[in-house]
Design an enzyme around this catalytic site. Sequence first.
Site, PDB file in Angstrom:
ATOM      1  N   TRP A  52       0.882  -1.168   0.000  1.00  0.00           N
ATOM      2  CA  TRP A  52       0.000   0.000   0.000  1.00  0.00           C
ATOM      3  C   TRP A  52       0.916   1.213   0.000  1.00  0.00           C
ATOM      4  CZ3 TRP A  52      -1.244   4.150   3.335  1.00  0.00           C
ATOM      5  CH2 TRP A  52      -2.462   4.788   3.061  1.00  0.00           C
ATOM      6  N   LYS A  61     -19.103   5.665   5.752  1.00  0.00           N
ATOM      7  CA  LYS A  61     -19.327   4.468   4.941  1.00  0.00           C
ATOM      8  C   LYS A  61     -19.606   4.836   3.486  1.00  0.00           C
ATOM      9  CE  LYS A  61     -18.532   1.234   7.587  1.00  0.00           C
ATOM     10  NZ  LYS A  61     -17.490   2.143   8.017  1.00  0.00           N
ATOM     11  N   GLU A  77     -16.467   6.129   1.770  1.00  0.00           N
ATOM     12  CA  GLU A  77     -15.437   5.095   1.662  1.00  0.00           C
ATOM     13  C   GLU A  77     -15.612   4.235   0.414  1.00  0.00           C
ATOM     14  OE1 GLU A  77     -13.696   3.381   5.775  1.00  0.00           O
ATOM     15  OE2 GLU A  77     -15.849   3.151   5.556  1.00  0.00           O
TER      16      GLU A  77
END
Length: 605
Positions: A74, A481, A484
């Site tokens: 990442w 949420k 995201e």
Amino acid sequence: MCGIVGVLGNHEAAPLLVEALKRLEYRGYDSAGIATVNGGQLDRRRAVGKLVNLSDLLVHEPLAGKAGIGHTRWATHGAATVTNAHPHRAGGVAVVHNGIIENFRDLRAELAADGYTQESETDTETVVLLTRRAMDRGATPVEAAKETLSRLHGAFALCFLFDGHDDLMIAARKGSPLAIGWGDGEMFVGSDAIALAPMTDRVTYLEEGDWAIVTRQGAEIYDARNARANRAETRIQLDATRIEKAGYKHFMAKEIAEQPVVIADALKRYTTADGTLKLPQELDFTHIDRVTLVACGTASYACHVAKYWFEQIAGLPADIDIASEFRYRDPVLSPSSMAIFVSQSGETADTLAALRHVRDKVAKVVSVINVPTSSIARESDLALPILAGVEVGVASTKAFTCQLTVLALMALKAAQDKGRIDAARMQDRLETLRAVPGLMNAALALSDPIAKVAEDLAKAQDVLFLGRGPMFPLALEGALKLKEISYIHAEGYASGELKHGPIALIDDAVPVIVLAPKDALFDKTVSNMQEVMARNGKVLLLSDADGVETAGNGTWKTLTLPTVDPHWAPILYAVPAQLLAYHTAIAKGTDVDQPRNLAKSVTVE
């Protein structure tokens, strides 16, 4: 975040490494690679993007060898490119790394002065160059790795592989988790026990500052002072590491659907059938004058809800802090306070650093975690598992509601210890809490109507979430949420704050999602909702039948939830908030389980 796997095996390593890395995909990554030693020769393959790209590369350019290391990266230092992907190699050494080397710039300059220049933009390449330089100066691989580790500042989990040594790996950890797996004439290294589960159920977790010499015969572990260390071997439960979609299209959908079961499991663990608590005796609030709740992201919103519970139910003052800010504001801590740290992975770097900051400054350190063997759990005075099971979707769902459930029980325990609740009232509170899993099943049945709403929501550029009291942090969580996994800009606000600025954003293109069970604050929330509707705002009202009947006229859409005890409404209302995000992401065609730029376990500051 990044994932590490190492294999000293009796079979070809490349297929094992790729399969293990697949089990770490949920952590989030943007490139991947492996290195092996075959016939004494070190070689590697790296690819940008999903693991399938690395698999395709290995079909055309296979890697033989029974010793190898693998990594999913990442990106932190440097873009997601092949050059920046791990493993990094210099001469006869290859390294994979999780974390951040904070002094890499100074080390890079020092190495460049000696003629060792970097090819990549990463901090990790300084590690491999330091090791190569030491070996060029005559050090053995073990000596070179040991010398390199002494020069590194920051957080890291590292695994070294060496040219000419097909029976040697060096593993080390500081601030980032790493485990050693034991086999029969085979040894393994992994940043996550999930990765090792298909190969072994015997695992040793390295402690902070540990490093290990790993061969097929076993591992010699040394502590931060280079003294031999004995670390316990743990048997992992293979069922707990199984990663399957079980017929669902996405892990997130499966995990949303699992919530009634896992919450019921948590309630069964921590309560009795006759309506009493059975939390550990060490969890004693009798002489505690304040609780400090610390977490990141979704877990911080669970803490925000818990603040209302501790204060309203137990009369116990509660502070909440985002872990990344906690240490830097020099918090004033009471020696009679309790610090509660909440983390799904138990490895969240900022939360772990905050825990270490308070360890000697408070009466007790308690963690609410999903991984009992994690660093945060091990370094706490008391760890309370939330029993959510493996959560693979990057956007947390069942871990959030399990965190809320355990925090609710802690607030009830605080009320009991403080004499704020008698046995009859406790029994009543627990009875209403035990009703929540059944109510969640009814909320899950709203999936189809929520999917229809989401088709329109997916067209929005901006979305606002509103809530009052403990529904305010749920508005924050609902907005998180949505942004995201759908990439729609969304913000959560306390309903009363709407007219202090955000109302300027209201028009007929901005959906406003109002979370409003018919509780003591319902009328005030409806007043704020009316302010939105008076300005042509599109209101989606989530309430119970009584609330929808009272305030549903004139709204854009309504969703009717079961009636729930107002204290526990945030747990129930999390379900439609999650489903709204999920179905909106489906409508937009985004990657639900692995949204861009995000990682499941954030192990760097």
